[in-house]
Design an enzyme around this catalytic site. Structure first.
Site, PDB file in Angstrom:
ATOM      1  N   HIS A   1       6.598   3.626   3.982  1.00 34.03           N
ATOM      2  CA  HIS A   1       5.522   3.450   2.993  1.00 34.03           C
ATOM      3  C   HIS A   1       4.803   4.762   2.702  1.00 34.03           C
ATOM      4  CE1 HIS A   1       3.086   3.389   6.675  1.00 34.03           C
ATOM      5  NE2 HIS A   1       2.128   3.832   5.893  1.00 34.03           N
TER       6      HIS A   1
ATOM      7  N   ARG B   1      -7.507  17.644  11.906  1.00 35.46           N
ATOM      8  CA  ARG B   1      -7.737  18.268  10.587  1.00 35.46           C
ATOM      9  C   ARG B   1      -8.944  17.689   9.869  1.00 35.46           C
ATOM     10  NH1 ARG B   1      -2.879  18.290  12.436  1.00 35.46           N
ATOM     11  NH2 ARG B   1      -1.454  20.005  11.986  1.00 35.46           N
TER      12      ARG B   1
HETATM   13  N1  RBF Z   1      -3.397   3.733   2.221  1.00 33.91           N
HETATM   14  C1  RBF Z   1      -3.870   4.871   2.783  1.00 33.91           C
HETATM   15  O1  RBF Z   1      -4.719   5.543   2.196  1.00 33.91           O
HETATM   16  N2  RBF Z   1      -3.407   5.283   4.011  1.00 33.91           N
HETATM   17  C2  RBF Z   1      -2.440   4.616   4.695  1.00 33.91           C
HETATM   18  O2  RBF Z   1      -2.069   5.045   5.794  1.00 33.91           O
HETATM   19  C3  RBF Z   1      -1.914   3.432   4.108  1.00 33.91           C
HETATM   20  N3  RBF Z   1      -0.930   2.738   4.734  1.00 33.91           N
HETATM   21  C4  RBF Z   1      -0.381   1.675   4.107  1.00 33.91           C
HETATM   22  C5  RBF Z   1       0.680   0.986   4.709  1.00 33.91           C
HETATM   23  C6  RBF Z   1       1.287  -0.075   4.070  1.00 33.91           C
HETATM   24  C7  RBF Z   1       2.453  -0.767   4.705  1.00 33.91           C
HETATM   25  C8  RBF Z   1       0.795  -0.510   2.807  1.00 33.91           C
HETATM   26  C9  RBF Z   1       1.438  -1.676   2.077  1.00 33.91           C
HETATM   27  C10 RBF Z   1      -0.271   0.113   2.231  1.00 33.91           C
HETATM   28  C11 RBF Z   1      -0.881   1.212   2.862  1.00 33.91           C
HETATM   29  N4  RBF Z   1      -1.956   1.881   2.278  1.00 33.91           N
HETATM   30  C12 RBF Z   1      -2.445   3.008   2.850  1.00 33.91           C
HETATM   31  C13 RBF Z   1      -2.626   1.327   1.076  1.00 33.91           C
HETATM   32  C14 RBF Z   1      -2.118   1.898  -0.249  1.00 33.91           C
HETATM   33  O3  RBF Z   1      -2.596   3.214  -0.444  1.00 33.91           O
HETATM   34  C15 RBF Z   1      -2.639   1.006  -1.418  1.00 33.91           C
HETATM   35  O4  RBF Z   1      -4.042   0.903  -1.341  1.00 33.91           O
HETATM   36  C16 RBF Z   1      -2.034  -0.394  -1.420  1.00 33.91           C
HETATM   37  O5  RBF Z   1      -0.627  -0.333  -1.347  1.00 33.91           O
HETATM   38  C17 RBF Z   1      -2.438  -1.171  -2.701  1.00 33.91           C
HETATM   39  O6  RBF Z   1      -1.962  -0.501  -3.877  1.00 33.91           O
END
Ligand code: RBF
Length: 169
Positions: A95, A134
């Protein structure tokens, strides 16, 4: 590793353009908020320290939404630069790669289309410790560097639009 050699957040404060007449937008992702909040605090403090006239901040759910948030800011405010702050930690699946590429491409396209500098203040660590290192830890705070980059890019844009001025080295 370059980051192992120096703390890049230690910059020459006397060599940064004056930001007194500049307006900035900051978009902060809520995911991993303990990290993104630390980045945001350092970023906003650095902009303040250099005299930023205005800072408009919005929060978005995750890093994937950063380009959309930056677009909304640019279309609703007159800004000299926008800083996108997020933290995408590598997990068991890929992801992180999809999110990171989408954010990097989205930010780049937005800046080119709108002529507003948009800064990539997104950590892409393998684990939480790398992020903490960081975000105020042993490698400084990347929020400071994002702010300095925004000020410098805003100043470059202004210097090019000022009639009769040519930047020299
Ligand atoms: N958003 C982040 O800013 N940092 C992350 O580490 C992060 N991990 C995610 C892991 C998964 C499996 C999913 C589905 C989403 C994650 N997201 C993360 C959220 C992503 O940026 C976004 O808000 C959603 O996918 C909705 O569009």
């Amino acid at each position: 590793m370059a980051s192992a050699l120096q703390n890049l957040s230690r910059y020459d404060e006397t060599n940064i353009p004056d930001a007194r007449d500049m307006r900035f937008g900051i978009v902060v992702a809520e995911w991993n908020h303990h990290i993104t909040h630390a980045l945001y605090e350092a970023c906003a403090q650095t902009l303040d320290k250099h005299g930023a006239r205005e800072i408009v901040t919005i929060q978005v759910p995750g890093s994937f939404e950063l380009p959309t948030g930056a677009t909304l800011l640019i279309h609703n405010h007159k800004l000299d630069a926008v800083i996108c702050i997020g933290c995408v930690i590598k997990g068991e699946t890929s992801h992180n790669e999809y999110i990171n590429y989408a954010v990097a491409n989205g930010i780049t396209s937005l800046a080119i289309q709108t002529h507003v500098p948009v800064v990539f203040g997104v950590l892409t660590p393998d684990n939480e410790q790398q992020a903490l290192d960081r975000a105020g830890g042993k490698y400084g705070n990347k929020g400071v560097e994002a702010a300095v980059t925004a000020i410098r890019m805003a100043a470059i844009k202004r210097s090019l639009s000022a009639p009769g001025r040519i930047m020299g080295f």
